[in-house]
Design a protein around this motif. Sequence first.
Motif, PDB file in Angstrom:
ATOM      1  N   ASN C 307      29.733  20.135  41.999  1.00 29.13           N
ATOM      2  CA  ASN C 307      28.313  20.019  42.342  1.00 29.13           C
ATOM      3  C   ASN C 307      27.716  21.384  42.689  1.00 29.13           C
ATOM      4  O   ASN C 307      26.563  21.673  42.358  1.00 29.13           O
ATOM      5  CB  ASN C 307      28.115  19.101  43.562  1.00 29.13           C
ATOM      6  N   ALA C 308      28.515  22.191  43.369  1.00 29.13           N
ATOM      7  CA  ALA C 308      28.034  23.521  43.752  1.00 29.13           C
ATOM      8  C   ALA C 308      27.632  24.314  42.525  1.00 29.13           C
ATOM      9  O   ALA C 308      26.644  25.056  42.526  1.00 29.13           O
ATOM     10  CB  ALA C 308      29.117  24.264  44.537  1.00 29.13           C
ATOM     11  N   VAL C 309      28.394  24.145  41.443  1.00 27.59           N
ATOM     12  CA  VAL C 309      28.108  24.882  40.217  1.00 27.59           C
ATOM     13  C   VAL C 309      26.964  24.247  39.433  1.00 27.59           C
ATOM     14  O   VAL C 309      26.098  24.940  38.889  1.00 27.59           O
ATOM     15  CB  VAL C 309      29.380  24.980  39.348  1.00 27.59           C
ATOM     16  N   LYS C 310      26.954  22.915  39.389  1.00 23.38           N
ATOM     17  CA  LYS C 310      25.909  22.235  38.601  1.00 23.38           C
ATOM     18  C   LYS C 310      24.555  22.241  39.293  1.00 23.38           C
ATOM     19  O   LYS C 310      23.522  22.293  38.646  1.00 23.38           O
ATOM     20  CB  LYS C 310      26.326  20.778  38.359  1.00 23.38           C
ATOM     21  N   GLY C 311      24.577  22.126  40.623  1.00 26.91           N
ATOM     22  CA  GLY C 311      23.319  22.024  41.364  1.00 26.91           C
ATOM     23  C   GLY C 311      22.516  23.311  41.274  1.00 26.91           C
ATOM     24  O   GLY C 311      22.992  24.333  40.792  1.00 26.91           O
ATOM     25  N   LYS C 312      21.303  23.228  41.744  1.00 32.11           N
ATOM     26  CA  LYS C 312      20.452  24.407  41.654  1.00 32.11           C
ATOM     27  C   LYS C 312      19.934  24.775  43.040  1.00 32.11           C
ATOM     28  O   LYS C 312      19.431  23.928  43.775  1.00 32.11           O
ATOM     29  CB  LYS C 312      19.274  24.122  40.714  1.00 32.11           C
ATOM     30  N   SER C 313      20.093  26.032  43.393  1.00 30.34           N
ATOM     31  CA  SER C 313      19.600  26.519  44.679  1.00 30.34           C
ATOM     32  C   SER C 313      18.092  26.698  44.575  1.00 30.34           C
ATOM     33  O   SER C 313      17.593  27.296  43.625  1.00 30.34           O
ATOM     34  CB  SER C 313      20.281  27.849  44.981  1.00 30.34           C
ATOM     35  N   LYS C 314      17.371  26.167  45.522  1.00 25.64           N
ATOM     36  CA  LYS C 314      15.905  26.261  45.439  1.00 25.64           C
ATOM     37  C   LYS C 314      15.323  27.151  46.522  1.00 25.64           C
ATOM     38  O   LYS C 314      15.772  27.124  47.657  1.00 25.64           O
ATOM     39  CB  LYS C 314      15.299  24.860  45.530  1.00 25.64           C
ATOM     40  N   ILE C 315      14.302  27.892  46.158  1.00 28.30           N
ATOM     41  CA  ILE C 315      13.631  28.717  47.168  1.00 28.30           C
ATOM     42  C   ILE C 315      12.735  27.832  48.026  1.00 28.30           C
ATOM     43  O   ILE C 315      12.418  26.702  47.670  1.00 28.30           O
ATOM     44  CB  ILE C 315      12.787  29.836  46.536  1.00 28.30           C
ATOM     45  N   ASP C 316      12.339  28.363  49.155  1.00 23.19           N
ATOM     46  CA  ASP C 316      11.467  27.660  50.082  1.00 23.19           C
ATOM     47  C   ASP C 316      10.024  27.883  49.631  1.00 23.19           C
ATOM     48  O   ASP C 316       9.418  28.914  49.901  1.00 23.19           O
ATOM     49  CB  ASP C 316      11.701  28.250  51.483  1.00 23.19           C
ATOM     50  N   ILE C 317       9.507  26.885  48.904  1.00 19.73           N
ATOM     51  CA  ILE C 317       8.159  27.024  48.334  1.00 19.73           C
ATOM     52  C   ILE C 317       7.125  27.271  49.432  1.00 19.73           C
ATOM     53  O   ILE C 317       6.177  28.043  49.272  1.00 19.73           O
ATOM     54  CB  ILE C 317       7.792  25.746  47.534  1.00 19.73           C
ATOM     55  N   GLU C 318       7.352  26.623  50.581  1.00 15.39           N
ATOM     56  CA  GLU C 318       6.444  26.810  51.712  1.00 15.39           C
ATOM     57  C   GLU C 318       6.301  28.290  52.094  1.00 15.39           C
ATOM     58  O   GLU C 318       5.248  28.720  52.551  1.00 15.39           O
ATOM     59  CB  GLU C 318       6.989  25.994  52.909  1.00 15.39           C
ATOM     60  N   LEU C 319       7.356  29.041  51.859  1.00 19.06           N
ATOM     61  CA  LEU C 319       7.322  30.456  52.232  1.00 19.06           C
ATOM     62  C   LEU C 319       6.370  31.264  51.347  1.00 19.06           C
ATOM     63  O   LEU C 319       5.815  32.281  51.778  1.00 19.06           O
ATOM     64  CB  LEU C 319       8.746  31.041  52.173  1.00 19.06           C
ATOM     65  N   LEU C 320       6.177  30.786  50.129  1.00 18.97           N
ATOM     66  CA  LEU C 320       5.198  31.422  49.248  1.00 18.97           C
ATOM     67  C   LEU C 320       3.805  31.304  49.867  1.00 18.97           C
ATOM     68  O   LEU C 320       2.994  32.229  49.816  1.00 18.97           O
ATOM     69  CB  LEU C 320       5.185  30.727  47.883  1.00 18.97           C
ATOM     70  N   ARG C 321       3.560  30.144  50.445  1.00 20.66           N
ATOM     71  CA  ARG C 321       2.275  29.895  51.091  1.00 20.66           C
ATOM     72  C   ARG C 321       2.124  30.811  52.323  1.00 20.66           C
ATOM     73  O   ARG C 321       1.065  31.391  52.549  1.00 20.66           O
ATOM     74  CB  ARG C 321       2.203  28.422  51.521  1.00 20.66           C
ATOM     75  N   VAL C 322       3.200  30.930  53.086  1.00 20.38           N
ATOM     76  CA  VAL C 322       3.185  31.837  54.241  1.00 20.38           C
ATOM     77  C   VAL C 322       2.856  33.257  53.781  1.00 20.38           C
ATOM     78  O   VAL C 322       2.029  33.945  54.380  1.00 20.38           O
ATOM     79  CB  VAL C 322       4.542  31.804  54.982  1.00 20.38           C
ATOM     80  N   SER C 323       3.470  33.668  52.669  1.00 21.69           N
ATOM     81  CA  SER C 323       3.230  35.004  52.144  1.00 21.69           C
ATOM     82  C   SER C 323       1.756  35.204  51.798  1.00 21.69           C
ATOM     83  O   SER C 323       1.157  36.235  52.094  1.00 21.69           O
ATOM     84  CB  SER C 323       4.104  35.241  50.921  1.00 21.69           C
ATOM     85  N   ASP C 324       1.165  34.184  51.169  1.00 18.13           N
ATOM     86  CA  ASP C 324      -0.255  34.280  50.800  1.00 18.13           C
ATOM     87  C   ASP C 324      -1.136  34.443  52.032  1.00 18.13           C
ATOM     88  O   ASP C 324      -2.053  35.266  52.063  1.00 18.13           O
ATOM     89  CB  ASP C 324      -0.703  33.008  50.064  1.00 18.13           C
ATOM     90  N   ILE C 325      -0.822  33.654  53.072  1.00 21.98           N
ATOM     91  CA  ILE C 325      -1.625  33.721  54.300  1.00 21.98           C
ATOM     92  C   ILE C 325      -1.465  35.081  54.976  1.00 21.98           C
ATOM     93  O   ILE C 325      -2.420  35.677  55.454  1.00 21.98           O
ATOM     94  CB  ILE C 325      -1.227  32.572  55.263  1.00 21.98           C
ATOM     95  N   MET C 326      -0.234  35.592  54.959  1.00 22.93           N
ATOM     96  CA  MET C 326       0.031  36.874  55.631  1.00 22.93           C
ATOM     97  C   MET C 326      -0.707  38.041  54.984  1.00 22.93           C
ATOM     98  O   MET C 326      -0.968  39.053  55.630  1.00 22.93           O
ATOM     99  CB  MET C 326       1.536  37.183  55.622  1.00 22.93           C
TER     100      MET C 326
END
Lengths: 328, 328, 328, 328
Positions: C307-326
């Motif tokens: 599963n570790a190999v097949k699964g996909k690590s995802k970024i924290d989309i919410e952090l993109l929003r934080v970046s925009d606000i900052m």
Amino acid sequence: MSQSIKKMAVLTSGGDSPGMNAAIRSVVRTCAYYKIECYGVYRGYQGLIEGDFKEMNARSVKGIINKGGTILKSARSTEFRTPEGRKKAYDNLRAMGIDALVVIGGDGTFTGAIVLNKEFGFPVMGIPGTIDNDIFGTTHTLGYDTALNTVVDAIDKIRDTASSHNRLFFVEVMGRDVGHIALNAGVGAGAEEILIPEEDLGLDRLLESLERSRLSGKSSSIVVVAEGDKTGKNVFELKEYVEENLPDYDVRVSVLGHMQRGGSPSCFDRVLASRMGVTAVESILEGKTNYMVGLLNDKIELTPLENAVKGKSKIDIELLRVSDIMTT
Amino acid sequence: MSQSIKKMAVLTSGGDSPGMNAAIRSVVRTCAYYKIECYGVYRGYQGLIEGDFKEMNARSVKGIINKGGTILKSARSTEFRTPEGRKKAYDNLRAMGIDALVVIGGDGTFTGAIVLNKEFGFPVMGIPGTIDNDIFGTTHTLGYDTALNTVVDAIDKIRDTASSHNRLFFVEVMGRDVGHIALNAGVGAGAEEILIPEEDLGLDRLLESLERSRLSGKSSSIVVVAEGDKTGKNVFELKEYVEENLPDYDVRVSVLGHMQRGGSPSCFDRVLASRMGVTAVESILEGKTNYMVGLLNDKIELTPLENAVKGKSKIDIELLRVSDIMTT
Amino acid sequence: MSQSIKKMAVLTSGGDSPGMNAAIRSVVRTCAYYKIECYGVYRGYQGLIEGDFKEMNARSVKGIINKGGTILKSARSTEFRTPEGRKKAYDNLRAMGIDALVVIGGDGTFTGAIVLNKEFGFPVMGIPGTIDNDIFGTTHTLGYDTALNTVVDAIDKIRDTASSHNRLFFVEVMGRDVGHIALNAGVGAGAEEILIPEEDLGLDRLLESLERSRLSGKSSSIVVVAEGDKTGKNVFELKEYVEENLPDYDVRVSVLGHMQRGGSPSCFDRVLASRMGVTAVESILEGKTNYMVGLLNDKIELTPLENAVKGKSKIDIELLRVSDIMTT
Amino acid sequence: MSQSIKKMAVLTSGGDSPGMNAAIRSVVRTCAYYKIECYGVYRGYQGLIEGDFKEMNARSVKGIINKGGTILKSARSTEFRTPEGRKKAYDNLRAMGIDALVVIGGDGTFTGAIVLNKEFGFPVMGIPGTIDNDIFGTTHTLGYDTALNTVVDAIDKIRDTASSHNRLFFVEVMGRDVGHIALNAGVGAGAEEILIPEEDLGLDRLLESLERSRLSGKSSSIVVVAEGDKTGKNVFELKEYVEENLPDYDVRVSVLGHMQRGGSPSCFDRVLASRMGVTAVESILEGKTNYMVGLLNDKIELTPLENAVKGKSKIDIELLRVSDIMTT
């Protein structure tokens, strides 16, 4: 080149300092370059007495140029202070067929080497390694530059919290009987006052200066205190004294301690160690012994080991004046 | 979104910590993003009482994300402990037309905010900023991660000199009544023993462990001691105790002190501060107040401010076991 | 506890990362704690094929917790991609009497372990070591936290010169196909824009954003670009593109490169590595194999290696929003 | 002391370097000490032309001694290359009643000051600020020592990954037409080869040396390349060349880039900047102008500005020999 030199040994002794490993590496590799056998002696003069030697080649010192401490370890040896101890040390050197000894350390280390030379005529060469910079015959000892960076980095951090709280900090730094670290790191960290053994500011003037500083709107203050300072009070007593006399001040103390001795050496200390090691070995090969390798006017120069121990390292008095002007 | 919120204020109080500036920046910029006026209050609750406010916009917080300390300063306020003091603070907030207050700090800071809310119904929101990580409702307080790196970096340096001399060091670290810093930095620095308030190792077992360590050939040892440790002895007394009972050990003490509070925040603390500031402001705009913004399971979550103060932050007991295994 | 396990081996493979040494140390010491013999395998799967094993005990891993890189070295092995190569590897493991293998690395490393297990039923266990944080089943891979600090430290330095000259910098950071490093270090460094593979900002919007930023009075800008970014242009082409379209900008490029992979691990990575190593060995002893040890919700958890190999690590989309606000 | 000097101005120009802020602070505070009015000029010569002046006092330069970059900003000015531009600059200085100008920067900065002096007789004084150390009349320019530490720190990190993978890295460092940074940082980082403009090693000898190094069992190699190196190939071409001719090598490239210009200055650079600023101001007050303040034999000395520009900074050839011995 002296044909008689076939084997050398190297040891570190006294307080360790960043750059000692770089100097060991340089001695070992310069020996390898000149096809001289090189032995590392563990735990300084005590290892010499116990015959704790290990042959080293260019690969033995791989990956140590950027490491603090000393891979050869250091130790105090009470036994070496006895004629019997020194005789054992000398016998071991002879038994191993070693022709010359390079010692890396400070005053005490050099004194040991001088006695060894006087009593048995054994050829020695010194490399100054101590963070205190208290050696005559060199403007910089190995580890001093690194320690200055360690200290200003620590004081920068203390400044963060001092400014946030409008506090006064007494920060004690190392340096034995001399104020090199306190003075230079104090100027580098923008300290409001610097207390060093070479100058007795006097407690009254300290209070006046702090009071003036406070009235001029300074919201926080750093006072750098050399461990050998001559106010007659240690940093904790200074804190109490100031709190009693200047009740408006919220005073804190920080004793930086032994972290000042460690860490990866600065580029300056690594390069200086490399240069000193080369000159130490080459000088021995040229028949020059009983010297200390030092840095004078940016050049590597030899000073008779005896002078290095007898002479006195002086601080840059002009820098005290710079410090006064900077804290206008 | 709550239509009634037009102005917010933000203050820092208590011991400063790296990441406070990043949190201030985030609160100010999130306000700017939502066209909310934002005021910085200087020197914590004392500044609230004295009306020491300054309007801030996105540019006011430029270049501070990577700075330690707090540009809003911090201070203790005895006056805020009186009803009169708090009344003044409240009156100033009202006079400025401020609708909600974000406070950044620890336990004491939150207690102040709770009282302000209870007495006057003033909406408050807390952001946990302290290196001690002793707040319930968040796995990480701002500055904790940075302090851990500062501590392991200092102990790495001390290790250099400890290994060179075969010495035992007692290193005292901060953490108030909890052992978070000592435990994590101790494991991170590979300390041989870790003394924390949560576990009373006992002096006998400490001696046994050190003796076992020495016999197993360990040439140097680092014992990390939390400032709130319960052996009943401080680090200097521990040193004496060990020297009396284990005379083979050459013991030194280092109290890391206030440098642990300063320095440029780690990436983790900067990102966490940015996230917390956004949630603090957005929660207020959504009508949620009297909460603390925390990190739980890697997500930003709200905890009632009262619970944050009443609850107890617990160390990871499992990590004690890891430490034991590592020092096999 | 499984009685059948008497010997384990550990290897590192793929790109090295800070914390790998701390993980090796933890595996070795946990084995020592449970009286399991432990072998280090040099140069990853290639060393497995060549039988490059070395027995390790608690002392073998002394002084490595704070060192970057991997003392076991890493290498790519084309031979391991052949059935013959894998057969040799397996035969070597058997010949040594090794009962289980711990592999430290990323996707490719785990794939190798899975194949070894499938073909020969050999018990394996994975520890995620890569700065890219691109592994499913763990919120943090070893080295990721350290790399973030290295990157923000480098960008802080670039910011000094960018602000002094009112320049725009494109800074390329590592991260393979995912934007973890770019996103988190970008927020941590206060970057004006962050270009990551997960979100195609589009070149037009980049220009608009930069222009808006310039008009709002921003005197300098940092754009962090993930190496796997999908604008279709590399950082050098981005520079040209912006210079053509926004001639007022003085643009520079910095590719941070391999220094992101090195350095002394952060406290977080050292502690995580210590915890993961303990769980890896203890799980094997409990009969659980073919898992990856990960960090989920601040707890150490096992995920089937597949599963570790097949699964996909995802970024924290919410952090993109934080970046925009900052970057308001 | 010259009675005629009542107002001074200070500017930074050219590439910024760590220590420039410390020098600005020193000039401003020394002026305050002598009750001289001091003006900061923003954006170098361009600000001089645009009249972008700001009065500064001791408090204006608070908290900048440890900051990289320059608070006065820097810029290129094409207008200053025209007689009209320079006339405007001069008129602004006169209109403000400024009696002397301190310029902090490199060759180009000094050339500007010389022209200003020649055309209008305006008194100028130079302080050498550049990481490249390419100025005659001083053994150290401000920022050089800091840049060396930044470079060795980066190469130490690259070494971690190079050793883990047995790779060869070409690391390009700054330094314009001189090899100071490459040579010193190369020795400090223990580089296997150092390519500098002052010495054309030749591609054949580079290959030979690398091959010899590989055969002697060296598992990884770092080649430091100065940006102005004369092999005729840039680092990327060098990589290709070596891969074609020595197929056993796995080669990587790292261009350290602008991060070399930033960061908190080292203690050395802070102290040097403080000393230089004092001498710059005091010399002007003593009627000495059109000089550069430099460090020679560890003392602050004046060199006619014209000589500083015409003379050539030379590398320490002896250090090349040390490098050869170290890579035995």
